[in-house]
Structures are given as C-alpha cells and as structure tokens.
Design an enzyme around this catalytic site. Sequence first.
Site, PDB file in Angstrom:
ATOM      1  CB  CYS A 284     -93.824  30.723 -80.989  1.00 26.87           C
ATOM      2  SG  CYS A 284     -94.655  31.920 -79.916  1.00 26.87           S
ATOM      3  CB  THR A 286     -96.910  35.458 -79.556  1.00 25.51           C
ATOM      4  OG1 THR A 286     -98.204  34.875 -79.386  1.00 25.51           O
ATOM      5  CG2 THR A 286     -96.890  36.835 -78.928  1.00 25.51           C
ATOM      6  CB  THR A 328    -101.562  34.820 -77.294  1.00 31.68           C
ATOM      7  OG1 THR A 328    -100.737  35.516 -78.236  1.00 31.68           O
ATOM      8  CG2 THR A 328    -101.156  33.364 -77.227  1.00 31.68           C
ATOM      9  CE  LYS A 370     -97.970  29.102 -73.978  1.00 30.22           C
ATOM     10  NZ  LYS A 370     -96.790  28.482 -74.611  1.00 30.22           N
ATOM     11  CB  CYS A 402    -101.905  30.270 -79.961  1.00 30.79           C
ATOM     12  SG  CYS A 402    -100.799  29.699 -78.635  1.00 30.79           S
TER      13      CYS A 402
END
Length: 448
Positions: A284, A286, A328, A370, A402
């Site tokens: 990930c 973030t 993001t 998602k 992302c």
Amino acid sequence: MTDENTRRLAVIVLNHPDEAQPFTAALNALSEKHGLSAKHRVVNLSDEGVPEVPELALFDAARHLAMHGVEMAIVASPELFEAALRVQQEISMPLVTPESLLDDAERLSGLGRPALFSFGELPLAHARSHTRTGFVSGEVTGGDIVEAASKLLDDNTPTVCVAGVGSVEIATLLQRAGLPALAYPVLAMELALTQKPVARPLPFKIGVIGGLGPAATVDLYDKITKATPAKTDQTHIRVAIEQNPQIPDRTTALLKGGEDPTLAMYACAKRLETDGCDAVVVACNTAHAFLPAIAKRLAIPFIDMQVATMEEIKAKLGTGAKIGLLATSGTVASKLYHRRAEEAGLELYTPDEAHQALVMNAIYGPEGAKAGFTTGTCWDELKAAADFLVRGYGCQALILGCTELPLIMSESDAFPCGDTTVVMVDPTSALARKIVRVAMDENKARGH
C-alpha cells in the site's frame, strides 16, 4: 565462565533416554578438561508416545528449543540422523549429527580428514553421498571390529568418527588398537563447548503486510512470482503474507482524522518478524506514511516502495526528469513521493483539485478499483488525470501511486498520452523487482 558465556545445549533422543547418557558423560568430562561451562537438557520425542512421523516431532522440538534460548541441539538417536538433515533446512539453530560433524572433525581433532564408521543399523544414505574428497563410510554388524575399521582406512583418512550403539566403547577399543578414533558423543560435545554455536542462515524470506487492500496484496505477490527467474517451484523466493483487511483506512486517517492504522500495521510487522522474515514490505502506498514509527521498533528493515520506484525512474530518465503522481489524496498530502523525488533529483507534479477528484473516484468510487472494477468509468477518469499531468507539466513519467491503480492501467515504457508517450511506472512492480533482487543476492551470499 559467566552465565552469559555458558553454552545452552540440548540432546534429542527418540525412544531411549539412556541414549543421551554418553553425551552427558562426555559433556561433563570435557567441561572439566576445558574449564568451560554448559547447561543442557535431554529431550525425548517419545515422552508422549512414539511419534507417527518422527521428522515432524523433531521439527517441533527443535523450534521450541530455539525459541527458549537453546543454541545447539545434538541428535543422539541414529533413527533421527537423516530426519535431522531435512529439519535443518527449516531451522537455523544448529542440529548436530555425525554427518554435520564431518567438516569439523579435522579441525577439532587435529588428526586429519575424517571417516564416518558405524556399527549396527545406522542410516548412512546421506553420508555415503557426501561430496568431501576422500570421504569414507562403513557399516559393520559383526566380526572383528578393529579389522573391519582398518580395511576402510588409508593414509589419507586417518580419523574415524564412530557413531551408533556403543560408540564410546568402540572408539576406545579402536584407540587401543592404534587407530585414531573419536566417538560421536565426544566429538559433538567438544564442538559444542569449544565453538560458539552459529545459527545456520535459512533462505531469505520477505514478509508482506497485506490486506491494504486484498486485491493489491494479490497483485504484489503475483508480480513477485513473475519477477523471479525461477525454473522450478523450489527456486522461487520465500514469502509470508500477513493478510489483515481490518487495518483502518490509511487515507481516512490522514485526511479526516480517522482511526490510526499504526498499531494494526505494527502488529502485522511483529508477527512477520517472529515468523523469521528478513525484511518487510507494505502492499500500500499511503501506508508508507505510518512506517517511520513502526520501523524504529523492528529488528528487520522495510523495503520502501517509493524508493524502489524512484530508483527505476532515475535509471530510465536520469536526473531532472519530470514525473507526475497519480495517487490517493492521502498519499499526495503525506508528501511521501515528493520527498523521495527530491532525494533522487526528480521534479514531481500532482493533479489539480478537479483531476485529483477523478483519481479518487477511480479508486474509491462505486465503479472504482476498490469496488472490483478495472475498466470503464475508472479507466476513463484515471486517463483524464494522466493527460492533464502530461499536457500541463510536460511529465515524462507517471507513477501509479496507489496499489489499486495498476489493476486499472499497466506499466509501460511508451504509454500514449495525447500526442506523445510517457513512461508509466507501477510502484508495485518496481517493489516486486527490488524484492527479488535483494532476495537473490542474499540467498547467494547465504549459500542457497
């Protein structure tokens, strides 16, 4: 000798506790001889009944001993010798068997290259295939022991390591006959006392903090597998995945004061560390904003996704290249990629507010990644943001920043944007390639 320098040893038997007696006696005699100290315990794998698969019982015992500070385990029962060779491939704590001592016997005894000589039924299949030049092995079930031993030896193999039932008595008999014999229990305990046990390096294993989100974790694992130049299953690298989809959302935590994911991520990392992983990664982008606090409390390193990405861009385009970030809003606000780009000497640009909203919708929207979508609306929205970065800032490369975005667009060295093409970089793929490089280099250094 202080307690810190006291050897912590174990003797493992299968059925008969009295098999450990020669090892205990040798340990006591050698401790006094060398003025050294050792603590040892005897582990009988049959305490709760004869195990159906001794190999599995040996693995459990060795793992338990290692977790409780035992530095070396001597396998006493001949029935376990071959099993120990296989268990050693999964355990870093040294497991001592007659064969494992072959390379140590010359140095410890000072008598030259060893032979392994057994009496009674002793498994020697692995020993007979030992590649050491001049290695000799033999097995005798009756007759004149001294005569049989003499026939096995020549001037180049003057040391006999005697294993099996009655090894101490037989070694003594051979010594009296002028043959330089050493009993396995004596040799094993001399090794244990005079050498500080060194953990045997296992193959490199990478740990993945997964579930952020689940599909992105699958994508990373798939890319690690595809990046590995393996020709058989056994030549792929070891991967452990701690899949926890319940880790709080990273973007919500950064932008809206949502629940902090640090503790949940740290718990995953610690479980991976305990599992024997050599390094950790996070599937990930973030989530990397929360790594500094976690990394300080780990004994193993993180392999950073953003660093891997910048390394690849710089290698392709050189210093000063203009790059655009599709990520993001949490990743953008965290400045993760900005800092790494600055360190690499690259110029980084992000979409304006309207186009950033398109990127977020491509990820989190009802028809976003998602939600399980990879074509249609999400692709169109992401493409619009990409075109904006190329037209507006002259970006030569775009980062799919992302881990859901590479599910929508694929990396490319010539991705069409308007009337030009750009390098489309997938940080997940860059991370996978770096993981494989690190793993292969480590495995080579470790002899795997």
